[in-house]
Design a protein around this motif. Structure first.
Motif, PDB file in Angstrom:
ATOM      1  N   UNK A   4      60.378  -6.372   0.989  1.00 44.35           N
ATOM      2  CA  UNK A   4      59.908  -6.435   2.366  1.00 44.35           C
ATOM      3  C   UNK A   4      59.886  -7.861   2.883  1.00 44.35           C
ATOM      4  N   UNK A   5      59.800  -8.838   1.969  1.00 47.28           N
ATOM      5  CA  UNK A   5      59.874 -10.242   2.351  1.00 47.28           C
ATOM      6  C   UNK A   5      61.329 -10.706   2.301  1.00 47.28           C
ATOM      7  N   UNK A  43      44.029  -5.259  11.187  1.00 48.81           N
ATOM      8  CA  UNK A  43      42.673  -5.783  11.321  1.00 48.81           C
ATOM      9  C   UNK A  43      42.481  -6.415  12.697  1.00 48.81           C
ATOM     10  N   UNK A  44      41.237  -6.717  13.017  1.00 55.23           N
ATOM     11  CA  UNK A  44      40.933  -7.300  14.328  1.00 55.23           C
ATOM     12  C   UNK A  44      41.492  -8.710  14.466  1.00 55.23           C
ATOM     13  N   UNK A  45      41.874  -9.329  13.340  1.00 55.21           N
ATOM     14  CA  UNK A  45      42.445 -10.684  13.411  1.00 55.21           C
ATOM     15  C   UNK A  45      43.906 -10.673  13.857  1.00 55.21           C
ATOM     16  N   UNK A  46      44.547  -9.509  13.844  1.00 56.91           N
ATOM     17  CA  UNK A  46      45.951  -9.421  14.243  1.00 56.91           C
ATOM     18  C   UNK A  46      46.037  -9.348  15.762  1.00 56.91           C
ATOM     19  N   UNK A  61      57.678  -3.648   5.852  1.00 61.47           N
ATOM     20  CA  UNK A  61      57.399  -5.058   6.114  1.00 61.47           C
ATOM     21  C   UNK A  61      56.991  -5.200   7.570  1.00 61.47           C
ATOM     22  N   UNK A  62      56.069  -6.110   7.828  1.00 61.61           N
ATOM     23  CA  UNK A  62      55.566  -6.329   9.188  1.00 61.61           C
ATOM     24  C   UNK A  62      55.496  -7.822   9.458  1.00 61.61           C
ATOM     25  N   UNK A  63      55.852  -8.202  10.657  1.00 59.20           N
ATOM     26  CA  UNK A  63      55.724  -9.591  11.127  1.00 59.20           C
ATOM     27  C   UNK A  63      54.555  -9.617  12.107  1.00 59.20           C
ATOM     28  N   UNK A  64      53.482 -10.332  11.740  1.00 55.37           N
ATOM     29  CA  UNK A  64      52.237 -10.292  12.489  1.00 55.37           C
ATOM     30  C   UNK A  64      51.863 -11.671  13.006  1.00 55.37           C
ATOM     31  N   UNK A  94      52.865 -14.295  10.229  1.00 56.67           N
ATOM     32  CA  UNK A  94      52.972 -13.923   8.821  1.00 56.67           C
ATOM     33  C   UNK A  94      53.929 -12.756   8.671  1.00 56.67           C
ATOM     34  N   UNK A  95      54.767 -12.851   7.648  1.00 58.89           N
ATOM     35  CA  UNK A  95      55.604 -11.713   7.259  1.00 58.89           C
ATOM     36  C   UNK A  95      54.950 -11.068   6.040  1.00 58.89           C
ATOM     37  N   UNK A  96      54.489  -9.849   6.213  1.00 56.48           N
ATOM     38  CA  UNK A  96      53.647  -9.216   5.201  1.00 56.48           C
ATOM     39  C   UNK A  96      54.330  -7.975   4.642  1.00 56.48           C
ATOM     40  N   UNK A  97      54.556  -7.906   3.313  1.00 56.86           N
ATOM     41  CA  UNK A  97      55.054  -6.661   2.718  1.00 56.86           C
ATOM     42  C   UNK A  97      53.914  -5.651   2.582  1.00 56.86           C
ATOM     43  N   UNK A  98      54.215  -4.388   2.855  1.00 61.05           N
ATOM     44  CA  UNK A  98      53.211  -3.331   2.817  1.00 61.05           C
ATOM     45  C   UNK A  98      53.681  -2.211   1.891  1.00 61.05           C
TER      46      UNK A  98
END
Length: 598
Positions: free
Chosen positions: A39-40, A168-171, A232-235, A265-269
């Motif tokens: 995902x990365x 999350x609320x930080x996104x 994968x998500x880009x946040x 951030x690029x985050x694998x899920x």
């Protein structure tokens, strides 16, 4: 003095430029990191020093690795009077599955010298679900959760599986979300529909939940593992050291006047895997007309006219409504003796976006071939009800008919009028005088057989007969060949869809554009594989197309289009030029798919 200083500067620059190429040529390859999670992405850099390469170096293709060129970067430095310059070509490396990959060495020519880099090893790990403590505390920016309605499913049964994306609320924003793997052994993965967002509290943290609903149809009995689903998500995540206002914090909201910066951030899920037991349909008590339907249905039927003459058409409509894979429903054979089928058609109406609730109408036009037919035979439909765990048969009684025999109309006879008798006949002549001049007796013309219009007139009945026979054969072929009918229907859908794509691109309608692209891919791939269009997703590449021997030159552009459609749901392309450029690629991929003989 100013002129002398300018001249001195120019001489210094010339000396530096001449000395810049004096070093030996170098060519090296490097990865910004040699271990990543699925995902990365990693960055491959090819650095050329001591001169300009003859051509841009390009790495070779590696199976299950997507290597895309990003662009060059240049560097120029002067250290202790020594001038050095280099140019670096950067590539983005995206793995498609976990494992260890070897990127072979790359060869290029610099200053007449051939140089080759050392091979590089990239290790790709499986993503895993975050620990519960990180989720409850809110330190995890995002995570995935797979929710199943039940763990036991019958073969042929369709169920809705929900993939929940928690933010999350930080996104602050999600710029891209892409599913890289959806293992579903024993299932056929159907269409995806995004649900309504909602808020959920997990532990001490508040998350925004984005549900993604998938239709899964069981196809193979046995114990199977569903998942883990990888994505994968880009946040855009708020910085941890942002300014806080206690006035707004006491209400659980952030300061609306706080213009803090966000970190991308690029985050694998990944989700946890789920065990599912797929049960085979029972063999005992199975109806003889069972055609594989699984679900819960009702049936109604109409027929008319029922008072007719032999050879007149009768329209029969059979409607099946309920819950289940509506589009794949089929009727048992209703080819009755002494009835001839003229045409048949189907119509599907599904208000449910997932296609699991609605009705399907089967229309048959038949004609009785004998006048002694008294009724249309009864109609029945059998299915397996997974809730009741038993077979059910729906029956509709036959329709009574009144069929009159057809007779040819008699030719009317015309009575001849009697000739009146002449009471005074003319006197007869015994001797008729000879005619001295005969004159013109008749006008001699060519016979009809030699007249062109007469010959053309004789050919009209034959031409009409041949035309009717060809038209009837074509209609019979279409009636008896559903795949040919679907092929022609899909060709028409593709022509209309490509015209819509050009219009959406010109009007800058990104959402409509990518929805149409995804629908056209579903229609074309579904027609080639003889599968319902709603059951076509990116997973069909590995499950059906690749095992059939479809070349990678066709599969890779198709996979790229599926990925672009998925990304467009969360990061739409707004540029008219980008949309217009994709139309050509869509036409090329659809053309290649249409040439496949599967």
């Amino acid at each position: 003095m100013p002129r002398a200083r300018t001249l001195l500067c120019l001489l210094s620059i010339c000396a530096l430029v001449q000395g810049a190429g004096a070093g030996a040529a170098t060519f090296t390859a490097s990865l910004d990191r040699d271990t990543i999670t699925l995902g990365e992405s990693a960055t491959l850099s090819l650095a050329c020093g001591g001169g300009q390469p003859q051509s841009e170096p390009m790495p070779g293709q590696v199976p299950n690795l997507q290597i895309a060129y990003v662009g060059p970067s240049s560097q120029f430095s002067v250290i202790n009077g020594q001038v050095s310059s280099s140019i670096t070509y950067n590539f983005r490396v995206m793995p498609r599955q976990p494992g260890n990959y070897t990127i072979p060495g790359v060869t290029t020519e610099i200053g007449g010298e051939k140089l080759t880099t050392q091979p590089l090893v990239l290790r790709v790990l499986k993503p895993s679900a975050p620990p519960p403590a990180a989720v409850s505390s809110g330190s995890q920016p995002a995570f995935l959760k797979l929710v199943l309605p039940k763990k036991e499913v019958y073969v042929g049964e369709a169920m809705t599986v929900q993939l929940q994306l928690h933010l999350s609320s930080r996104v602050q924003n999600i710029q891209g979300f892409q599913i890289s793997a959806f293992p579903a052994d024993g299932f056929n993965v159907g269409k995806m529909v995004q649900g309504q967002r909602r808020q959920a509290q997990i532990g001490n943290a508040i998350y925004t939940v984005i549900p993604l609903n998938y239709v899964l149809t069981a196809i193979k009995p046995g114990a199977h593992t569903l998942g883990p689903v990888n994505a994968t998500a880009v946040l855009d995540v708020a910085s941890a050291n942002r300014r806080r206002d206690p006035f707004f914090e006491q209400f659980g909201i952030r300061d609306p006047f706080d213009r803090f910066s966000a970190e991308q951030q690029q985050l694998p899920l990944a989700t946890e895997s789920e065990q599912v037991n797929l049960l085979p349909l029972p063999r005992e008590n199975a109806p003889t007309n069972f055609s594989g339907a699984v679900g819960s249905y009702t049936m109604s039927a109409t027929a008319g006219p029922t008072n007719l003459t032999e050879g007149d058409p009768i329209t029969i409509k059979i409607q099946i409504a309920g819950r289940g894979p509506i589009e794949s429903l089929t009727l048992p054979d209703i080819s009755w003796p002494n009835f001839k089928t003229l045409s048949q058609d189907t119509k599907v109406e599904t208000p449910d976006p997932l296609g699991l609730q609605g009705r399907k109408t089967f229309e048959r036009i038949v004609t009785p071939e004998k006048s002694d037919i008294k009724a249309i035979p009864p109609i029945s439909f059998s299915f397996f009800d997974p809730e009741q765990k038993s077979f059910r048969t729906l029956a509709h009684p036959g329709f009574p008919l009144v069929v009159r025999a057809g007779a040819a109309a008699p030719v009317p006879s015309v009575a001849a009028l009697p000739r009146p008798k002449d009471d005074n006949p003319p006197p007869g002549q015994d001797i008729v005088p000879n005619k001295q001049r005969l004159g013109t007796l008749s006008q001699i013309s060519s016979p009809l057989i030699q007249q062109p219009w007469f010959l053309a007139l004789q050919g009209l009945p034959l031409f009409a007969f041949v035309s009717v026979v060809l038209w009837r054969r074509r209609a019979d072929n279409l009636a008896n060949n559903p795949r040919l009918r679907r092929q022609r229907l899909v060709a028409q859908v593709l022509r209309e869809g490509l015209a819509e794509l050009r219009r959406f691109a010109a009007e800058d309608k990104s959402d409509d554009f990518f929805a149409t692209v995804f629908r056209l891919l579903q229609e074309q791939v579904g027609e080639r594989l003889d599968l319902p269009a709603s059951a076509i997703t990116e997973a069909v590449i590995e499950e059906h197309l690749r095992p059939c021997g479809v070349p990678d030159s066709t599969l890779e552009p198709l996979s790229d289009l599926f990925q672009v459609c998925n990304q467009a749901r969360y990061a739409p392309i707004k540029s008219r030029e980008q949309l217009a450029a994709l139309v050509t690629k869509v036409e090329s991929v659809l053309g290649e798919l249409g040439k496949l003989n599967l």
